[in-house]
Design a protein around this motif. Sequence first.
Motif, PDB file in Angstrom:
ATOM      1  N   PHE A 165       0.642  -0.896  -0.124  1.00  0.00           N
ATOM      2  CA  PHE A 165      -0.294   0.012  -0.464  1.00  0.00           C
ATOM      3  C   PHE A 165       0.751   1.248  -0.194  1.00  0.00           C
ATOM      4  N   LEU A 166       1.762   1.355   1.129  1.00  0.00           N
ATOM      5  CA  LEU A 166       2.986   2.479   0.637  1.00  0.00           C
ATOM      6  C   LEU A 166       3.542   2.330  -0.498  1.00  0.00           C
ATOM      7  N   TRP A 167       3.935   1.425  -1.018  1.00  0.00           N
ATOM      8  CA  TRP A 167       4.460   1.551  -2.594  1.00  0.00           C
ATOM      9  C   TRP A 167       3.511   2.266  -3.362  1.00  0.00           C
ATOM     10  N   LEU A 168       2.187   1.959  -3.691  1.00  0.00           N
ATOM     11  CA  LEU A 168       1.753   2.783  -3.751  1.00  0.00           C
ATOM     12  C   LEU A 168       1.177   3.695  -4.091  1.00  0.00           C
ATOM     13  N   ARG A 169       1.060   4.235  -2.521  1.00  0.00           N
ATOM     14  CA  ARG A 169       1.208   5.204  -2.375  1.00  0.00           C
ATOM     15  C   ARG A 169       1.417   6.633  -2.380  1.00  0.00           C
ATOM     16  N   LEU A 170       3.219   6.144  -2.285  1.00  0.00           N
ATOM     17  CA  LEU A 170       4.082   6.459  -2.947  1.00  0.00           C
ATOM     18  C   LEU A 170       3.772   6.740  -4.414  1.00  0.00           C
ATOM     19  N   ILE A 171       3.624   6.063  -5.371  1.00  0.00           N
ATOM     20  CA  ILE A 171       3.353   6.122  -6.887  1.00  0.00           C
ATOM     21  C   ILE A 171       2.251   7.460  -7.152  1.00  0.00           C
ATOM     22  N   VAL A 172       1.427   7.360  -6.506  1.00  0.00           N
ATOM     23  CA  VAL A 172       0.424   8.368  -6.610  1.00  0.00           C
ATOM     24  C   VAL A 172       0.677   9.956  -6.094  1.00  0.00           C
ATOM     25  N   GLY A 173       2.108   9.986  -5.196  1.00  0.00           N
ATOM     26  CA  GLY A 173       2.120  11.160  -4.557  1.00  0.00           C
ATOM     27  C   GLY A 173       3.113  12.067  -5.740  1.00  0.00           C
ATOM     28  N   GLN A 174       3.746  11.037  -6.439  1.00  0.00           N
ATOM     29  CA  GLN A 174       5.067  11.590  -7.385  1.00  0.00           C
ATOM     30  C   GLN A 174       4.074  11.720  -7.998  1.00  0.00           C
ATOM     31  N   LYS A 175       2.672  11.058  -8.690  1.00  0.00           N
ATOM     32  CA  LYS A 175       2.298  11.564 -10.041  1.00  0.00           C
ATOM     33  C   LYS A 175       1.684  12.786  -9.601  1.00  0.00           C
TER      34      LYS A 175
END
Length: 219
Positions: free
Chosen positions: A79-89
């Motif tokens: 989840f935190l990995w996905l969240r990081l990608i979303v934040g970078q977007k």
Amino acid sequence: MDADITSFEELLRLAKMGDEVAMAALFEMHRKRLRQMVQFRLDSRLKGRVDPSDVLQEAWIEARTRLPGFSEKEEMPFFLWLRLIVGQKLLDLRRHHIGVQMRTVDREIANGGIGIPGATSIALAAQLLGYANSPSDAAIQAETRRRIQEALDAMDPIDREVLTLRHFEFLTNAETAKTLKISHAAASNRYIRALQRMKQILSMAQGNTDDTLTRAPHG
């Protein structure tokens, strides 16, 4: 082995092999939390121009590309990995549409290990006014919002971020600590301190206290 864990591991294995149905299922498990994060952290200047669904779609495409390199052995929960990608977007979209550098607070938060837009006093103030008994008079409400924002700006950026992660994104204490790269004890202590500060802010700004903020989420 627990059935839910087995199911997740099987989906992850299939997704890494290129199974888009499995990847979509993994993303769907966390869509609600990710969307909430986007709505909270989306730059106010982009609201109306950028749809949260589009942000999540771009993040899904990016995650699908990067998934083969993902490993929980690196101590980054999925989840935190996905969240990081979303934040970078979110950062990419802000740079593309607005063309400005990250605010100082964002740089401080990024240096702490998040690498995504930091929580703004504007977003937090809006959330806090939602909890409090907001005055009906527009002028009074605007003044209350201004006072709350000024008080939030005076807070330590990490404390403000801990408050955001725990109370508005509903991350657990463990997830918060890992996101900020601090100890569990430090994350817990900062959260308690931030809650106390928020209660003071609301009390000073509106002449009342709201115990909603003192009810810490579990975890």
